[in-house]
Design a protein around this motif. Structure first.
Motif, PDB file in Angstrom:
ATOM      1  N   TYR A 200       0.820  -1.201   0.000  1.00 21.46           N
ATOM      2  CA  TYR A 200       0.000   0.000   0.000  1.00 21.46           C
ATOM      3  C   TYR A 200       0.861   1.262   0.000  1.00 21.46           C
ATOM      4  O   TYR A 200       2.039   1.227   0.349  1.00 21.46           O
ATOM      5  CB  TYR A 200      -0.910   0.021   1.238  1.00 21.46           C
ATOM      6  N   THR A 201       0.224   2.378  -0.351  1.00 20.88           N
ATOM      7  CA  THR A 201       0.934   3.658  -0.339  1.00 20.88           C
ATOM      8  C   THR A 201       1.475   3.975   1.052  1.00 20.88           C
ATOM      9  O   THR A 201       2.538   4.581   1.173  1.00 20.88           O
ATOM     10  CB  THR A 201       0.011   4.795  -0.792  1.00 20.88           C
ATOM     11  N   ALA A 202       0.757   3.557   2.091  1.00 20.97           N
ATOM     12  CA  ALA A 202       1.221   3.827   3.460  1.00 20.97           C
ATOM     13  C   ALA A 202       2.578   3.185   3.712  1.00 20.97           C
ATOM     14  O   ALA A 202       3.458   3.779   4.350  1.00 20.97           O
ATOM     15  CB  ALA A 202       0.200   3.325   4.480  1.00 20.97           C
ATOM     16  N   PHE A 203       2.768   1.966   3.211  1.00 22.77           N
ATOM     17  CA  PHE A 203       4.055   1.284   3.368  1.00 22.77           C
ATOM     18  C   PHE A 203       5.144   2.044   2.629  1.00 22.77           C
ATOM     19  O   PHE A 203       6.255   2.230   3.144  1.00 22.77           O
ATOM     20  CB  PHE A 203       3.949  -0.145   2.831  1.00 22.77           C
ATOM     21  N   ALA A 204       4.849   2.495   1.419  1.00 26.28           N
ATOM     22  CA  ALA A 204       5.833   3.230   0.636  1.00 26.28           C
ATOM     23  C   ALA A 204       6.205   4.552   1.309  1.00 26.28           C
ATOM     24  O   ALA A 204       7.385   4.926   1.351  1.00 26.28           O
ATOM     25  CB  ALA A 204       5.277   3.495  -0.765  1.00 26.28           C
ATOM     26  N   VAL A 205       5.209   5.231   1.871  1.00 21.23           N
ATOM     27  CA  VAL A 205       5.455   6.515   2.545  1.00 21.23           C
ATOM     28  C   VAL A 205       6.278   6.314   3.810  1.00 21.23           C
ATOM     29  O   VAL A 205       7.254   7.034   4.063  1.00 21.23           O
ATOM     30  CB  VAL A 205       4.120   7.211   2.873  1.00 21.23           C
ATOM     31  N   ASN A 206       5.903   5.318   4.599  1.00 24.46           N
ATOM     32  CA  ASN A 206       6.556   5.112   5.894  1.00 24.46           C
ATOM     33  C   ASN A 206       7.948   4.488   5.780  1.00 24.46           C
ATOM     34  O   ASN A 206       8.689   4.448   6.756  1.00 24.46           O
ATOM     35  CB  ASN A 206       5.673   4.238   6.797  1.00 24.46           C
ATOM     36  N   ASN A 207       8.288   4.007   4.583  1.00 21.40           N
ATOM     37  CA  ASN A 207       9.608   3.399   4.383  1.00 21.40           C
ATOM     38  C   ASN A 207      10.412   4.113   3.293  1.00 21.40           C
ATOM     39  O   ASN A 207      11.261   3.515   2.644  1.00 21.40           O
ATOM     40  CB  ASN A 207       9.451   1.917   4.047  1.00 21.40           C
ATOM     41  N   LYS A 208      10.128   5.399   3.123  1.00 22.73           N
ATOM     42  CA  LYS A 208      10.887   6.193   2.165  1.00 22.73           C
ATOM     43  C   LYS A 208      12.374   6.126   2.501  1.00 22.73           C
ATOM     44  O   LYS A 208      12.763   6.238   3.663  1.00 22.73           O
ATOM     45  CB  LYS A 208      10.427   7.656   2.216  1.00 22.73           C
ATOM     46  N   GLY A 209      13.192   5.952   1.467  1.00 26.68           N
ATOM     47  CA  GLY A 209      14.624   5.831   1.675  1.00 26.68           C
ATOM     48  C   GLY A 209      15.070   4.397   1.843  1.00 26.68           C
ATOM     49  O   GLY A 209      16.261   4.093   1.694  1.00 26.68           O
ATOM     50  N   ARG A 210      14.107   3.513   2.142  1.00 21.36           N
ATOM     51  CA  ARG A 210      14.420   2.083   2.279  1.00 21.36           C
ATOM     52  C   ARG A 210      13.784   1.258   1.163  1.00 21.36           C
ATOM     53  O   ARG A 210      14.273   0.185   0.833  1.00 21.36           O
ATOM     54  CB  ARG A 210      13.964   1.572   3.643  1.00 21.36           C
ATOM     55  N   VAL A 211      12.665   1.768   0.618  1.00 20.28           N
ATOM     56  CA  VAL A 211      12.042   1.117  -0.535  1.00 20.28           C
ATOM     57  C   VAL A 211      11.764   2.167  -1.604  1.00 20.28           C
ATOM     58  O   VAL A 211      11.705   3.366  -1.316  1.00 20.28           O
ATOM     59  CB  VAL A 211      10.719   0.394  -0.157  1.00 20.28           C
ATOM     60  N   ARG A 212      11.592   1.686  -2.832  1.00 24.01           N
ATOM     61  CA  ARG A 212      11.290   2.566  -3.953  1.00 24.01           C
ATOM     62  C   ARG A 212       9.930   2.171  -4.510  1.00 24.01           C
ATOM     63  O   ARG A 212       9.730   1.035  -4.943  1.00 24.01           O
ATOM     64  CB  ARG A 212      12.356   2.424  -5.037  1.00 24.01           C
ATOM     65  N   ALA A 213       8.983   3.087  -4.485  1.00 25.13           N
ATOM     66  CA  ALA A 213       7.669   2.822  -5.068  1.00 25.13           C
ATOM     67  C   ALA A 213       7.765   2.954  -6.586  1.00 25.13           C
ATOM     68  O   ALA A 213       8.385   3.894  -7.104  1.00 25.13           O
ATOM     69  CB  ALA A 213       6.642   3.799  -4.512  1.00 25.13           C
ATOM     70  N   LEU A 214       7.129   2.015  -7.302  1.00 23.79           N
ATOM     71  CA  LEU A 214       7.177   2.009  -8.762  1.00 23.79           C
ATOM     72  C   LEU A 214       5.870   2.474  -9.395  1.00 23.79           C
ATOM     73  O   LEU A 214       5.872   3.004 -10.506  1.00 23.79           O
ATOM     74  CB  LEU A 214       7.513   0.610  -9.276  1.00 23.79           C
ATOM     75  N   ALA A 215       4.756   2.247  -8.689  1.00 29.97           N
ATOM     76  CA  ALA A 215       3.444   2.650  -9.204  1.00 29.97           C
ATOM     77  C   ALA A 215       2.423   2.596  -8.078  1.00 29.97           C
ATOM     78  O   ALA A 215       2.565   1.802  -7.135  1.00 29.97           O
ATOM     79  CB  ALA A 215       3.009   1.741 -10.353  1.00 29.97           C
ATOM     80  N   VAL A 216       1.382   3.445  -8.183  1.00 27.51           N
ATOM     81  CA  VAL A 216       0.315   3.468  -7.179  1.00 27.51           C
ATOM     82  C   VAL A 216      -1.045   3.420  -7.875  1.00 27.51           C
ATOM     83  O   VAL A 216      -1.205   3.922  -8.988  1.00 27.51           O
ATOM     84  CB  VAL A 216       0.396   4.730  -6.284  1.00 27.51           C
ATOM     85  N   ALA A 217      -2.026   2.817  -7.198  1.00 22.28           N
ATOM     86  CA  ALA A 217      -3.371   2.659  -7.767  1.00 22.28           C
ATOM     87  C   ALA A 217      -4.278   3.792  -7.304  1.00 22.28           C
ATOM     88  O   ALA A 217      -5.171   3.608  -6.490  1.00 22.28           O
ATOM     89  CB  ALA A 217      -3.948   1.303  -7.373  1.00 22.28           C
ATOM     90  N   MET A 218      -4.035   4.986  -7.849  1.00 23.12           N
ATOM     91  CA  MET A 218      -4.784   6.179  -7.453  1.00 23.12           C
ATOM     92  C   MET A 218      -5.218   6.949  -8.698  1.00 23.12           C
ATOM     93  O   MET A 218      -4.674   6.757  -9.784  1.00 23.12           O
ATOM     94  CB  MET A 218      -3.909   7.079  -6.567  1.00 23.12           C
ATOM     95  N   ASP A 219      -6.198   7.823  -8.514  1.00 27.12           N
ATOM     96  CA  ASP A 219      -6.628   8.692  -9.614  1.00 27.12           C
ATOM     97  C   ASP A 219      -5.519   9.663 -10.000  1.00 27.12           C
ATOM     98  O   ASP A 219      -5.293   9.937 -11.175  1.00 27.12           O
ATOM     99  CB  ASP A 219      -7.872   9.490  -9.211  1.00 27.12           C
ATOM    100  N   LYS A 220      -4.854  10.199  -8.976  1.00 29.97           N
ATOM    101  CA  LYS A 220      -3.764  11.145  -9.175  1.00 29.97           C
ATOM    102  C   LYS A 220      -2.572  10.699  -8.343  1.00 29.97           C
ATOM    103  O   LYS A 220      -2.718   9.905  -7.416  1.00 29.97           O
ATOM    104  CB  LYS A 220      -4.194  12.552  -8.759  1.00 29.97           C
ATOM    105  N   ARG A 221      -1.413  11.218  -8.635  1.00 25.99           N
ATOM    106  CA  ARG A 221      -0.217  10.858  -7.877  1.00 25.99           C
ATOM    107  C   ARG A 221      -0.374  11.232  -6.409  1.00 25.99           C
ATOM    108  O   ARG A 221      -1.016  12.229  -6.068  1.00 25.99           O
ATOM    109  CB  ARG A 221       1.014  11.564  -8.461  1.00 25.99           C
ATOM    110  N   HIS A 222       0.230  10.414  -5.562  1.00 25.40           N
ATOM    111  CA  HIS A 222       0.165  10.666  -4.121  1.00 25.40           C
ATOM    112  C   HIS A 222       1.013  11.890  -3.795  1.00 25.40           C
ATOM    113  O   HIS A 222       2.159  12.000  -4.254  1.00 25.40           O
ATOM    114  CB  HIS A 222       0.687   9.450  -3.347  1.00 25.40           C
ATOM    115  N   PRO A 223       0.486  12.829  -2.999  1.00 29.25           N
ATOM    116  CA  PRO A 223       1.247  14.046  -2.689  1.00 29.25           C
ATOM    117  C   PRO A 223       2.567  13.792  -1.978  1.00 29.25           C
ATOM    118  O   PRO A 223       3.492  14.607  -2.080  1.00 29.25           O
ATOM    119  CB  PRO A 223       0.287  14.851  -1.801  1.00 29.25           C
ATOM    120  N   LEU A 224       2.687  12.658  -1.272  1.00 28.75           N
ATOM    121  CA  LEU A 224       3.940  12.331  -0.599  1.00 28.75           C
ATOM    122  C   LEU A 224       4.843  11.448  -1.463  1.00 28.75           C
ATOM    123  O   LEU A 224       5.959  11.137  -1.064  1.00 28.75           O
ATOM    124  CB  LEU A 224       3.652  11.637   0.742  1.00 28.75           C
TER     125      LEU A 224
END
Length: 315
Positions: A200-224
């Protein structure tokens, strides 16, 4: 003098209203997943805000993890229906799992009273991964079908469904590795025991710098996550994820269900909760008992059809 009296009266009425909405004793808040995941984090946020609203009581968080949440949900109707016992619940888990037939409960056995947030699907890899973007991911997956292992929280869960959806949408073959919860999955991803995760986006946000998000399932890009494309940008109309809420034992009286629903709505509307949710990557929603029947009818229909399409129904 009249102004002072009016101010005092308003303050007293506000305090009385708050007191009436608060439980009369501590609440037991059961979690179906181990500590460390999104469900646990959201419960901790609610615990903090509830304590400030209702200083005389505590929300005591308990854990009974197993079967991707199914162990707790199969036993929740054995808990006391006293109006002070709630259980964390998830969609689409409580629809998918009974359809698969490997759990000891049915969707109709679950009594939701409030859905408080939604977390969009997200594909991530460890920061050290040679896969730098979604195009790299597809290229790697297509060059070696079945070589990429992706972790996720639970079988027949939102993560599992999203994984199958991604494989079908982008014509790749990757393997889904289920964990008891996001906490266990985090250890595997950060320790490079798997190649990435459908999470989920929450995991990607809370682990910034340790993981790299490649894509999210949202209407628009996540602000974070402003540099991470949506699946819609990548050519697939995919806006989905997991809903989290609270349920109660079926023996809980209707008036108690309504009181709990209203209490959680008031927690969601607190500025501190909105701030905590935004920082964690949660999208707050407010679905209480008054909207519950229509909401659940809609979601059960959607997820029942999705289960058929994704091969998650009974074999």
């Amino acid at each position: 003098m009249k102004k002072l009296l009016l101010a005092f009266t308003l303050t007293l009425l506000t305090q009385l209203a708050a007191a009436q909405s608060c439980p009369d004793k501590n609440m037991l808040y059961w979690q179906a997943f181990p500590p460390g995941g999104e469900s646990d984090l959201s419960a901790r946020h609610q615990q903090v805000v509830l304590k400030k609203k209702c200083a005389a009581i505590d929300a005591i968080i308990q854990y009974k993890a197993g079967a991707g949440g199914g162990l707790m949900w199969a036993q929740m109707n054995q808990l006391a229906g006293d109006g002070n016992t709630v259980v964390g619940i998830n969609l689409p888990h409580i629809v998918f799992q009974p359809l698969e037939g490997q759990v000891q409960y049915k969707t109709q056995d679950i009594t939701p009273v409030f859905w408080f947030h939604y977390t969009p699907d997200a594909l991530v890899v460890p920061d050290a991964s040679p896969i730098k973007n979604f195009a790299d991911f597809v290229k790697a997956a297509q060059s070696k079908p079945g070589a990429i292992n992706l972790g996720g929280s639970g079988l027949n869960s939102a993560n599992h469904a999203a994984h199958e959806r991604m494989n079908a949408a982008f014509k790749v073959k990757t393997n889904y590795i289920p964990y008891k919860g996001t906490g266990d999955m985090t250890t595997a991803v950060l320790g490079a025991q798997v190649d990435g995760a459908m999470t989920y986006t929450a995991f990607a946000v809370n682990n910034k710098g340790r993981v790299r998000a490649l894509a999210v399932a949202m209407d628009k890009r996540h602000p974070l996550l402003p540099d991470v494309p949506t699946f819609k940008e990548l050519g697939v109309n995919w806006v989905d994820g997991a809903y989290r809420g609270i349920g109660v034992p079926k023996s809980t009286p209707p008036e108690a269900r309504k009181r709990i629903s209203d209490l959680w709505a008031s927690i969601n509307n607190e500025p501190e909760m909105k701030e905590l949710a935004a920082k964690a990557g949660f999208e707050l929603i407010n679905v209480g008992v008054d909207q519950m029947d229509a909401f659940m009818k809609d979601k059960i229909g959607i997820y029942t059809e999705a289960a058929k399409q994704l091969g998650l129904g009974k074999k």
